[in-house]
Design a protein around this motif. Structure first.
Motif, PDB file in Angstrom:
ATOM      1  N   UNK A 191       0.805  -1.128   0.108  1.00 44.75           N
ATOM      2  CA  UNK A 191      -0.091   0.020  -0.101  1.00 44.75           C
ATOM      3  C   UNK A 191       0.856   1.208  -0.044  1.00 44.75           C
ATOM      4  N   UNK A 192       1.664   1.262   1.044  1.00 49.46           N
ATOM      5  CA  UNK A 192       2.809   2.368   0.921  1.00 49.46           C
ATOM      6  C   UNK A 192       3.381   2.548  -0.445  1.00 49.46           C
ATOM      7  N   UNK A 193       4.140   1.584  -0.948  1.00 53.74           N
ATOM      8  CA  UNK A 193       4.681   1.581  -2.305  1.00 53.74           C
ATOM      9  C   UNK A 193       3.941   2.014  -3.384  1.00 53.74           C
ATOM     10  N   UNK A 194       2.750   1.753  -3.302  1.00 57.21           N
ATOM     11  CA  UNK A 194       1.533   1.997  -4.310  1.00 57.21           C
ATOM     12  C   UNK A 194       1.292   3.449  -4.152  1.00 57.21           C
ATOM     13  N   UNK A 195       1.114   3.801  -3.091  1.00 60.70           N
ATOM     14  CA  UNK A 195       0.396   5.400  -2.892  1.00 60.70           C
ATOM     15  C   UNK A 195       1.233   6.337  -2.931  1.00 60.70           C
ATOM     16  N   UNK A 196       2.472   6.266  -2.753  1.00 60.92           N
ATOM     17  CA  UNK A 196       3.631   7.180  -2.862  1.00 60.92           C
ATOM     18  C   UNK A 196       3.357   7.980  -4.381  1.00 60.92           C
ATOM     19  N   UNK A 197       3.443   7.251  -5.232  1.00 64.13           N
ATOM     20  CA  UNK A 197       3.526   7.949  -6.595  1.00 64.13           C
ATOM     21  C   UNK A 197       2.384   8.775  -6.779  1.00 64.13           C
ATOM     22  N   UNK A 198       1.262   8.684  -6.101  1.00 63.90           N
ATOM     23  CA  UNK A 198       0.218   9.505  -6.654  1.00 63.90           C
ATOM     24  C   UNK A 198       0.373  11.037  -5.554  1.00 63.90           C
ATOM     25  N   UNK A 199       1.136  10.911  -4.388  1.00 62.54           N
ATOM     26  CA  UNK A 199       1.214  12.053  -3.630  1.00 62.54           C
ATOM     27  C   UNK A 199       1.708  13.347  -4.024  1.00 62.54           C
ATOM     28  N   UNK A 200       2.346  13.454  -5.304  1.00 65.96           N
ATOM     29  CA  UNK A 200       3.017  14.755  -5.678  1.00 65.96           C
ATOM     30  C   UNK A 200       1.816  15.349  -6.547  1.00 65.96           C
ATOM     31  N   UNK A 201       0.494  14.724  -6.709  1.00 67.93           N
ATOM     32  CA  UNK A 201      -0.558  15.243  -7.184  1.00 67.93           C
ATOM     33  C   UNK A 201      -1.507  16.121  -6.104  1.00 67.93           C
ATOM     34  N   UNK A 202      -0.921  15.923  -4.996  1.00 66.74           N
ATOM     35  CA  UNK A 202      -1.963  16.798  -3.954  1.00 66.74           C
ATOM     36  C   UNK A 202      -1.140  17.285  -2.725  1.00 66.74           C
ATOM     37  N   UNK A 203       0.165  16.916  -2.643  1.00 60.70           N
ATOM     38  CA  UNK A 203       0.751  17.202  -1.493  1.00 60.70           C
ATOM     39  C   UNK A 203       2.241  17.467  -1.500  1.00 60.70           C
ATOM     40  N   UNK A 239       4.354  17.139   0.458  1.00 57.85           N
ATOM     41  CA  UNK A 239       5.035  16.185   1.462  1.00 57.85           C
ATOM     42  C   UNK A 239       5.510  14.761   0.761  1.00 57.85           C
ATOM     43  N   UNK A 240       5.457  14.858  -0.434  1.00 57.35           N
ATOM     44  CA  UNK A 240       5.391  13.778  -1.167  1.00 57.35           C
ATOM     45  C   UNK A 240       7.017  13.152  -1.207  1.00 57.35           C
ATOM     46  N   UNK A 241       7.961  14.144  -0.524  1.00 56.29           N
ATOM     47  CA  UNK A 241       9.301  13.372  -0.485  1.00 56.29           C
ATOM     48  C   UNK A 241       9.415  12.941   0.720  1.00 56.29           C
ATOM     49  N   UNK A 242       8.451  12.995   1.767  1.00 57.00           N
ATOM     50  CA  UNK A 242       8.478  12.272   3.048  1.00 57.00           C
ATOM     51  C   UNK A 242       7.676  10.845   2.849  1.00 57.00           C
ATOM     52  N   UNK A 243       6.892  10.763   1.830  1.00 60.20           N
ATOM     53  CA  UNK A 243       6.220   9.671   1.696  1.00 60.20           C
ATOM     54  C   UNK A 243       7.366   8.705   0.812  1.00 60.20           C
ATOM     55  N   UNK A 244       8.052   9.233   0.104  1.00 56.42           N
ATOM     56  CA  UNK A 244       9.033   8.381  -0.275  1.00 56.42           C
ATOM     57  C   UNK A 244      10.111   7.827   0.653  1.00 56.42           C
ATOM     58  N   UNK A 245      10.336   8.812   1.457  1.00 55.89           N
ATOM     59  CA  UNK A 245      11.185   8.742   2.502  1.00 55.89           C
ATOM     60  C   UNK A 245      10.514   7.280   3.452  1.00 55.89           C
ATOM     61  N   UNK A 246       9.399   7.556   3.452  1.00 53.89           N
ATOM     62  CA  UNK A 246       8.825   6.250   4.356  1.00 53.89           C
ATOM     63  C   UNK A 246       8.884   5.133   3.640  1.00 53.89           C
ATOM     64  N   UNK A 247       8.540   5.015   2.425  1.00 56.71           N
ATOM     65  CA  UNK A 247       8.639   3.942   1.524  1.00 56.71           C
ATOM     66  C   UNK A 247      10.226   3.399   1.650  1.00 56.71           C
ATOM     67  N   UNK A 248      11.072   3.800   1.446  1.00 57.47           N
ATOM     68  CA  UNK A 248      12.515   3.294   1.671  1.00 57.47           C
ATOM     69  C   UNK A 248      12.978   3.033   3.228  1.00 57.47           C
ATOM     70  N   UNK A 249      12.365   3.934   3.950  1.00 60.80           N
ATOM     71  CA  UNK A 249      12.579   3.688   5.327  1.00 60.80           C
ATOM     72  C   UNK A 249      11.889   2.382   5.981  1.00 60.80           C
ATOM     73  N   UNK A 250      11.041   1.650   5.264  1.00 60.44           N
ATOM     74  CA  UNK A 250      10.362   0.357   5.652  1.00 60.44           C
ATOM     75  C   UNK A 250      11.414  -0.585   5.299  1.00 60.44           C
ATOM     76  N   UNK A 251      12.528  -0.397   4.561  1.00 60.97           N
ATOM     77  CA  UNK A 251      13.351  -1.569   4.343  1.00 60.97           C
ATOM     78  C   UNK A 251      14.103  -2.039   5.485  1.00 60.97           C
ATOM     79  N   UNK A 252      14.838  -1.305   6.305  1.00 59.75           N
ATOM     80  CA  UNK A 252      15.528  -1.742   7.598  1.00 59.75           C
ATOM     81  C   UNK A 252      14.420  -2.389   8.592  1.00 59.75           C
ATOM     82  N   UNK A 253      13.266  -1.739   8.708  1.00 61.51           N
ATOM     83  CA  UNK A 253      12.301  -2.301   9.760  1.00 61.51           C
ATOM     84  C   UNK A 253      11.592  -3.647   9.181  1.00 61.51           C
ATOM     85  N   UNK A 254      11.587  -3.500   7.793  1.00 63.77           N
ATOM     86  CA  UNK A 254      10.999  -5.103   7.415  1.00 63.77           C
ATOM     87  C   UNK A 254      11.836  -5.808   7.393  1.00 63.77           C
ATOM     88  N   UNK A 255      13.198  -5.805   7.273  1.00 60.62           N
ATOM     89  CA  UNK A 255      14.434  -6.872   7.480  1.00 60.62           C
ATOM     90  C   UNK A 255      14.401  -7.182   8.697  1.00 60.62           C
TER      91      UNK A 255
END
Length: 292
Positions: free
Chosen positions: A123-135, A137-153
Motif C-alpha cells: 500500500x505504501x509503495x503504491x500510494x507514494x506515486x500519487x502524492x505529488x498530485x496533492x501534497x 509532503x511527497x518527499x516524506x512519503x518516498x522516505x517512508x517507502x524506503x524507510x520500511x527497508x530496515x524495519x521490514x528486514x
C-alpha cells in the motif's frame, strides 16, 4: 530473439533505475545485521534480498506507469521508456504484478509477522506515486517507502517490532526525503507550471534547500539513537560520522543559483552513504569495539 530479450531487459532496468537499489538495500542489510548483532543465515539473506528486489521493482514500475503522462511533458523525463514507447503498458503492469508477488512470497518465507504486514508495504509503495498530485509532503512519503527497508528486514528475522529498527527507519526517511528535495529542485520550473506538488515548488529553491539540510541534520540523530539503544560499538559510530560528512558535502555542492552538480549529490554521495553505513555496521558486528 535473444537480442530482443537482452534489449528489452536493458530498457526495463534503465526504466526502473536498477542502480538506485543501492539506496535502500544496504539499509535493509543493516536492519538484518542488527537484530542479533550477527550475519543472518543464508535463508534470511536470500529472501530479504528478493523481497527488496520485488518491492523496489514494483514501486518504480508503478511510478513510471502512473507518471507516464507527466514524464512525457517534462523535458528531463521525456526520454524515458514509456513516453518513448520502448515498452508496452501491459508489459509494465505484468512486471508490477510479478514483482509484488515476489515481495509477498518472500515475506511468507521469512516470518509470520512479515507476511501479515506485507500488504502494508504494498500500500505504501503504491500510494507514494500519487502524492505529488496533492501534497508537497511527497518527499516524506518516498522516505517512508524506503524507510520500511530496515524495519521490514528486522521484522523478517525477529518477527516483532522493536524501537531500534523504527529509529533506523526514521533516519532513512529523513535522509531520503532530504536528497529527494534536492533532486526535485531540477524540476522547479516544470512543477510550478503544471501544478505538480513538491517542496521546491511550494517554498522556492532557497527554502527547499534549507528544509533538505534540516532533514539531513535530523537523519544522523536517529542513526546515533540506534547506537545508544542497541549499545553498538565504535565502528558503527564511525560509519555515522562519515555519513554526516557526506551529507555536509552534498549541501556544499549545490546552491539555489547553481544546481549543476545536483546529480552528483543525489546519486554518488547518497549511494556511498548507504554503503558506508552497511560496511561499518558489518565491521561493528564482526569486530565489536565498545566505548562503554
Amino acid at each position: 530473439m535473444a537480442y530482443r530479450v537482452v534489449y528489452k531487459t536493458r530498457v526495463i532496468l534503465e526504466m526502473i533505475k536498477f542502480e538506485h537499489t543501492i539506496f535502500a538495500l544496504p539499509f535493509a542489510y543493516v536492519g538484518a545485521l542488527l537484530v542479533q548483532k550477527q550475519i543472518p543465515d543464508l535463508h534470511n539473506l536470500l529472501w530479504i534480498t528478493l523481497a527488496m528486489v520485488g518491492a523496489r521493482t514494483a514501486a518504480m514500475s508503478l511510478n513510471r506507469l502512473i507518471d507516464r503522462h507527466i514524464d512525457a511533458l517534462n523535458p528531463r523525463t521525456a526520454n524515458r521508456a514509456l513516453p518513448r514507447g520502448l515498452v508496452r503498458i501491459k508489459e509494465v503492469w505484468l512486471l508490477v504484478i510479478l514483482s509484488f508477488a515476489l515481495l509477498l512470497f518472500s515475506a511468507y518465507q521469512l516470518s509470520p509477522l512479515a507476511f501479515k504486514l506485507s500488504p502494508v508495504a504494498v500500500a505504501v509503495l503504491s500510494f507514494y506515486s500519487y502524492t505529488k498530485r496533492f501534497s508537497w509532503t511527497c518527499h516524506l512519503f518516498l522516505g517512508l517507502a524506503l524507510g520500511l527497508a530496515p524495519v521490514g528486514a528486522w521484522i523478517a528475522i525477529a518477527n516483532r517490532f522493536d524501537l531500534a529498527p523504527i529509529l533506523l527507519g526514521l533516519g532513512v526517511l529523513f535522509w531520503v526525503a532530504g536528497f529527494d528535495i534536492i533532486y526535485a529542485c531540477d524540476d522547479y520550473d516544470f512543477d510550478r507550471k503544471y501544478g505538480i506538488y513538491s517542496i521546491p515548488a511550494r517554498f522556492g529553491l532557497e527554502r527547499a534547500l534549507l528544509i533538505s539540510a534540516f532533514f539531513h541534520i535530523i537523519a544522523p540523530l536517529f542513526f546515533v539513537a540506534v547506537f545508544f539503544v542497541l549499545h553498538l560499538g565504535l565502528f558503527y559510530l564511525i560509519g555515522v560520522l562519515i555519513a554526516v560528512v557526506l551529507l555536509f558535502k552534498q549541501h556544499k555542492l549545490i546552491s539555489p543559483h547553481d544546481l549543476s552538480r545536483a546529480g552528483v549529490a543525489f546519486f554518488n554521495l547518497n549511494g556511498t552513504l548507504s554503503m558506508v553505513m552497511f560496511i561499518f555496521t558489518l565491521i561493528d558486528v564482526l569486530f565489536p569495539l565498545y566505548l562503554f
